[in-house]
Design a protein around this motif. Structure first.
Motif, PDB file in Angstrom:
ATOM      1  N   LYS A 188      -1.684   9.196  -5.717  1.00  0.00           N
ATOM      2  CA  LYS A 188      -0.971   9.087  -4.445  1.00  0.00           C
ATOM      3  C   LYS A 188      -1.048   7.654  -3.928  1.00  0.00           C
ATOM      4  CE  LYS A 188      -4.946  10.939  -1.891  1.00  0.00           C
ATOM      5  NZ  LYS A 188      -5.366  12.000  -0.926  1.00  0.00           N
ATOM      6  N   ILE A 229      -1.927   4.355  -2.025  1.00  0.00           N
ATOM      7  CA  ILE A 229      -3.219   3.982  -1.439  1.00  0.00           C
ATOM      8  C   ILE A 229      -3.148   3.885   0.084  1.00  0.00           C
ATOM      9  CG2 ILE A 229      -3.946   2.795  -3.541  1.00  0.00           C
ATOM     10  CD1 ILE A 229      -3.414   0.132  -2.128  1.00  0.00           C
ATOM     11  N   THR A 267       0.812  -1.218   0.000  1.00  0.00           N
ATOM     12  CA  THR A 267       0.000   0.000   0.000  1.00  0.00           C
ATOM     13  C   THR A 267       0.846   1.268   0.000  1.00  0.00           C
ATOM     14  OG1 THR A 267      -0.189   0.037   2.432  1.00  0.00           O
ATOM     15  CG2 THR A 267      -1.892  -1.153   1.203  1.00  0.00           C
ATOM     16  N   SER A 296      -2.418   6.177   1.894  1.00  0.00           N
ATOM     17  CA  SER A 296      -2.882   7.469   2.404  1.00  0.00           C
ATOM     18  C   SER A 296      -4.406   7.576   2.412  1.00  0.00           C
ATOM     19  CB  SER A 296      -2.306   8.604   1.548  1.00  0.00           C
ATOM     20  OG  SER A 296      -2.829   8.553   0.222  1.00  0.00           O
ATOM     21  N   PHE A 297      -5.092   6.548   1.918  1.00  0.00           N
ATOM     22  CA  PHE A 297      -6.554   6.579   1.887  1.00  0.00           C
ATOM     23  C   PHE A 297      -7.132   6.093   3.217  1.00  0.00           C
ATOM     24  CE2 PHE A 297      -6.200   5.710  -2.944  1.00  0.00           C
ATOM     25  CZ  PHE A 297      -5.897   7.047  -3.167  1.00  0.00           C
ATOM     26  N   GLN A 298      -8.221   6.708   3.640  1.00  0.00           N
ATOM     27  CA  GLN A 298      -8.816   6.391   4.939  1.00  0.00           C
ATOM     28  C   GLN A 298      -9.266   4.936   5.035  1.00  0.00           C
ATOM     29  OE1 GLN A 298     -11.911   9.249   5.655  1.00  0.00           O
ATOM     30  NE2 GLN A 298     -10.497  10.930   6.041  1.00  0.00           N
ATOM     31  N   LEU A 299      -9.945   4.441   4.018  1.00  0.00           N
ATOM     32  CA  LEU A 299     -10.475   3.085   4.100  1.00  0.00           C
ATOM     33  C   LEU A 299      -9.363   2.039   4.108  1.00  0.00           C
ATOM     34  CD1 LEU A 299     -13.628   3.297   1.786  1.00  0.00           C
ATOM     35  CD2 LEU A 299     -13.508   3.322   4.285  1.00  0.00           C
ATOM     36  N   VAL A 300      -8.297   2.297   3.387  1.00  0.00           N
ATOM     37  CA  VAL A 300      -7.154   1.379   3.402  1.00  0.00           C
ATOM     38  C   VAL A 300      -6.507   1.384   4.786  1.00  0.00           C
ATOM     39  CG1 VAL A 300      -4.841   0.927   2.479  1.00  0.00           C
ATOM     40  CG2 VAL A 300      -6.717   1.510   0.927  1.00  0.00           C
ATOM     41  N   GLN A 301      -6.347   2.571   5.364  1.00  0.00           N
ATOM     42  CA  GLN A 301      -5.784   2.648   6.708  1.00  0.00           C
ATOM     43  C   GLN A 301      -6.668   1.930   7.726  1.00  0.00           C
ATOM     44  OE1 GLN A 301      -4.660   6.581   7.960  1.00  0.00           O
ATOM     45  NE2 GLN A 301      -3.220   6.868   6.271  1.00  0.00           N
ATOM     46  N   GLU A 329       0.149   3.246  -6.164  1.00  0.00           N
ATOM     47  CA  GLU A 329      -0.475   4.561  -6.296  1.00  0.00           C
ATOM     48  C   GLU A 329      -1.747   4.490  -7.128  1.00  0.00           C
ATOM     49  OE1 GLU A 329       2.149   7.607  -7.605  1.00  0.00           O
ATOM     50  OE2 GLU A 329       3.496   7.435  -5.864  1.00  0.00           O
ATOM     51  N   GLN A 330      -2.766   5.165  -6.664  1.00  0.00           N
ATOM     52  CA  GLN A 330      -4.014   5.348  -7.390  1.00  0.00           C
ATOM     53  C   GLN A 330      -4.479   6.780  -7.148  1.00  0.00           C
ATOM     54  OE1 GLN A 330      -6.023   2.483  -9.260  1.00  0.00           O
ATOM     55  NE2 GLN A 330      -3.787   2.430  -9.363  1.00  0.00           N
ATOM     56  N   PHE A 331      -5.090   7.393  -8.154  1.00  0.00           N
ATOM     57  CA  PHE A 331      -5.555   8.774  -8.057  1.00  0.00           C
ATOM     58  C   PHE A 331      -4.407   9.717  -7.659  1.00  0.00           C
ATOM     59  CE2 PHE A 331      -9.117   5.995  -6.858  1.00  0.00           C
ATOM     60  CZ  PHE A 331      -9.969   6.245  -7.921  1.00  0.00           C
TER      61      PHE A 331
END
Length: 453
Positions: free
Chosen positions: A342, A344, A334, A346-351, A338-340
């Motif tokens: 940055k 992944i 993760t 850094s994404f809330q749902l992944v965290q 990178e997606q979008f």
């Protein structure tokens, strides 16, 4: 906390200067004091410090923390000697096994060439006393199981069968002569062991429904029956076979040597888990075993249970290793994926997924560490081991599932490792007692009522 704050401050200062210009460094910080402080770090702290100092970060990107599944730093409870053994095993697995793990798993082949290198680590029978064994606390047996499974659950299973089930049967149930004959060579892995208990028609109910039989004829025992799912059996030098005596119905154990007439093995194919482990169906047809090769102190299933109690704790640790390998692989992915625009990570749902995985992993390791402490204190019971097996194997399923989820489609590819952990977790969930059987063992202990049929 003050100690770690000081280290972080030092690192922050050092990151601000040009490492090629020592004069600039000496103007900002006290180099002798830093060297003294660094010299007092343990290996884990030093590893983390070195990673932070040597990894070059991209311009404008903050330094990422190291990937480490031991969030509560339980490994700091180990002595320097124990920590050195842990790192020796970790380095071996990362250097020798990780590069070949997926290929061996895919081909369902065991890498026989690693056995001498594994033997050189001197970790077989790590908690046994005498016979060339290291005689270390049981917690080290757990740490080793975790480190092996963190990279490859198949290798951890191979090792657990040999060092735990096979050597353990001889250590707990063998005569002194049998221990002297077998354990020193097995400790050096000059001889490899297997453990034959489960049968084609009976698994959980083997204590009462064992179909493999033995009878005494003169000065030898005659064994008949089949065993199934027996790891290492296709190439083991000795297999511990458990059989029910025809006259008394008592369970006895036997040392069955490779190439004994009437003893045959057939490799099990098409497994979806632990594919590197060489499981076999064993057939015993009028297989004659001399009295000297009967385990002299194995006279009922209670003796068999002593071995299972000891090794079930190791399987709980193995579940922790499997979960840790999946979590660390997913976390690493993760941070790079990178997606979008940055990572992944850094994404809330992944965290959220990562934190849930880490929560389960931390709870599991805390439990098994205490389990091994009980074992070292001579307080381990069947229900202690069973509770850890139930909880850890169940939570491992959750961890590997979420690890696969955060990796998306790549999570089902062997090259990313997590797919192998997902599959192997299913085997951990079932062997050394299913969730249901281990649950009933704990239930009996806490209620006083046996719910077994």
């Amino acid at each position: 906390m003050q100690f770690f704050t000081k280290i972080k401050s030092i690192i922050h200062l050092m990151k601000e200067v040009d490492f090629d210009d020592l004069s600039k460094i000496s103007e900002k910080i006290d180099l002798p004091k830093i060297m003294k402080t660094v010299g007092e770090l343990d290996e884990k702290q030093l590893d983390g410090l070195m990673k932070m100092l040597t990894e070059k970060s991209k311009k404008g990107q903050h330094q990422l923390p190291p990937i480490d599944g031991d969030f509560y730093d339980l490994d700091l409870k180990l002595t320097q000697e124990q920590r050195a053994i842990q790192m020796k095993v970790r380095n071996f697995m990362e250097d020798e096994v990780e590069p070949i793990a997926n290929d061996c798993w895919k081909k369902a082949q065991f890498p026989m060439e690693i056995i001498p290198k594994l033997a050189a680590l001197n970790i077989c029978g790590v908690a046994y006393k005498g016979y060339g064994c290291p005689d270390l606390p049981f917690v080290m047996e757990g740490i080793i199981a975790e480190e092996l499974a963190r990279v490859d659950v198949s290798i951890s299973t191979f090792f657990g069968v040999h060092s735990g089930l096979a050597m353990g049967s001889i250590y707990l149930c063998g005569s002194e002569a049998q221990k002297e004959e077998w354990l020193p060579k097995m400790q050096k892995m000059e001889l490899i062991g297997a453990f034959g208990l489960t049968e084609p028609n009976v698994g959980s109910a083997v204590s009462r429904g064992m179909e493999t039989t033995c009878r005494i004829e003169g000065d030898a025992w005659v064994l008949n029956g089949q065993k199934k799912w027996i790891g290492n059996a296709t190439f083991a030098d000795v297999t511990i076979i458990w059989a029910r005596e025809e006259t008394s119905n008592k369970v006895k154990g036997f040392l069955v040597r490779k190439d004994t007439p009437g003893f045959t093995t057939e490799k099990m194919e098409d497994k979806m888990a632990l594919r590197t482990v060489q499981n076999a169906i064993i057939t015993l047809k009028d297989c004659k075993i001399p009295e000297k090769d009967r385990l002299q102190n194995a006279n009922s299933f209670r003796d068999t249970a002593k071995v299972l109690r000891m090794t079930r704790a190791g399987v709980a640790w193995q579940a922790v290793g499997c979960a840790r390998g999946a979590y660390e692989s997913a976390l690493k992915y993760t941070k790079k994926r990178e997606q979008f625009g940055k990572p992944i990570a850094s994404f809330q749902l992944v965290q959220n997924h990562l934190v849930e995985m880490l929560s389960n992993l931390t709870a599991m390791k805390t439990m098994v560490y205490r389990l091994s402490e009980l074992q070292d204190q001579g307080l381990l019971t069947d229900e202690h081991a069973s509770l850890a097996k139930v909880f850890c194997s169940l939570r491992t399923r959750d961890v590997v599932s979420q690890a696969r989820e955060v990796m998306g489609g790549n999570g089902i590819l062997l090259e990313y490792n997590v797919a192998r952990f997902v599959a192997d977790a299913e085997a951990i969930y079932s062997y050394e007692g299913t969730k249901e059987i281990n649950t009933l063992i704990v239930g009996r202990a806490i209620t006083g009522y046996s719910a077994f049929v």
